[in-house]
Design a protein around this motif. Sequence first.
Motif, short mmCIF file in Angstrom:
data_model
loop_
_atom_site.label_atom_id
_atom_site.label_comp_id
_atom_site.label_asym_id
_atom_site.label_seq_id
_atom_site.Cartn_x
_atom_site.Cartn_y
_atom_site.Cartn_z
N SER A 159 -11.46 -5.25 12.17
CA SER A 159 -12.85 -5.05 11.77
C SER A 159 -13.53 -6.32 11.26
N GLY A 160 -12.74 -7.31 10.85
CA GLY A 160 -13.30 -8.52 10.27
C GLY A 160 -13.62 -8.37 8.79
N ALA A 161 -13.36 -7.18 8.24
CA ALA A 161 -13.65 -6.93 6.82
C ALA A 161 -12.57 -7.56 5.94
N ARG A 162 -13.01 -7.96 4.75
CA ARG A 162 -12.06 -8.48 3.77
C ARG A 162 -11.86 -7.43 2.69
N ALA A 163 -10.62 -7.30 2.21
CA ALA A 163 -10.30 -6.33 1.17
C ALA A 163 -9.21 -6.90 0.29
N TRP A 164 -9.18 -6.45 -0.95
CA TRP A 164 -8.12 -6.86 -1.88
C TRP A 164 -6.93 -5.95 -1.67
N ILE A 165 -5.75 -6.54 -1.49
CA ILE A 165 -4.52 -5.77 -1.31
C ILE A 165 -3.54 -6.17 -2.40
N VAL A 166 -2.60 -5.27 -2.69
CA VAL A 166 -1.54 -5.57 -3.65
C VAL A 166 -0.48 -6.40 -2.92
N LEU A 167 -0.31 -7.63 -3.38
CA LEU A 167 0.68 -8.54 -2.80
C LEU A 167 2.06 -8.27 -3.40
N ALA A 168 2.08 -7.95 -4.70
CA ALA A 168 3.34 -7.67 -5.39
C ALA A 168 3.04 -6.85 -6.64
N GLU A 169 4.01 -6.05 -7.08
CA GLU A 169 3.88 -5.33 -8.34
C GLU A 169 5.25 -5.13 -8.93
N GLY A 170 5.30 -5.04 -10.26
CA GLY A 170 6.57 -4.87 -10.95
C GLY A 170 6.53 -5.55 -12.30
N GLY A 171 7.69 -6.02 -12.73
CA GLY A 171 7.79 -6.70 -14.02
C GLY A 171 6.99 -7.99 -14.00
N GLU A 172 6.42 -8.33 -15.17
CA GLU A 172 5.57 -9.51 -15.25
C GLU A 172 6.32 -10.78 -14.84
#
Length: 112
Positions: A61-74
């Motif tokens: 689509s050419g749209a930009r969106a924020w995605i979760v790259l990583a999650e977990g312990g700080e």
Amino acid sequence: MAEPRLAAGIWVSAYLARLRLSDIPVFVTAKGDETAGAVLVKSNTLDGQAQLFQRSLDLMSGARAWIVLAEGGETEIDAAIERQKRFDPDLWVIEVEDRAGRTLLDEPGLAD
């Protein structure tokens, strides 16, 4: 024709202002290239957990969106950020500290 992209430094300044207006503590932990630097946003919930967001381009689509790259312990998220910084010295890293995990990345003007 593709939409012109906002310079990274201008986007970061606007993002910091929006967070501060919402009384959400925010810190720039790595200052990247003012024009074309990529931006990572770390959401720190102050309980030892965190998420790392990156803007991604949907090739269909050419749209930009924020995605979760990583999650977990700080500490795991901090290690992921360090790995990214080794690949991209022009990288911006913004740390948002909010117990509720608010980042405002889904708000109009910031989401895309």
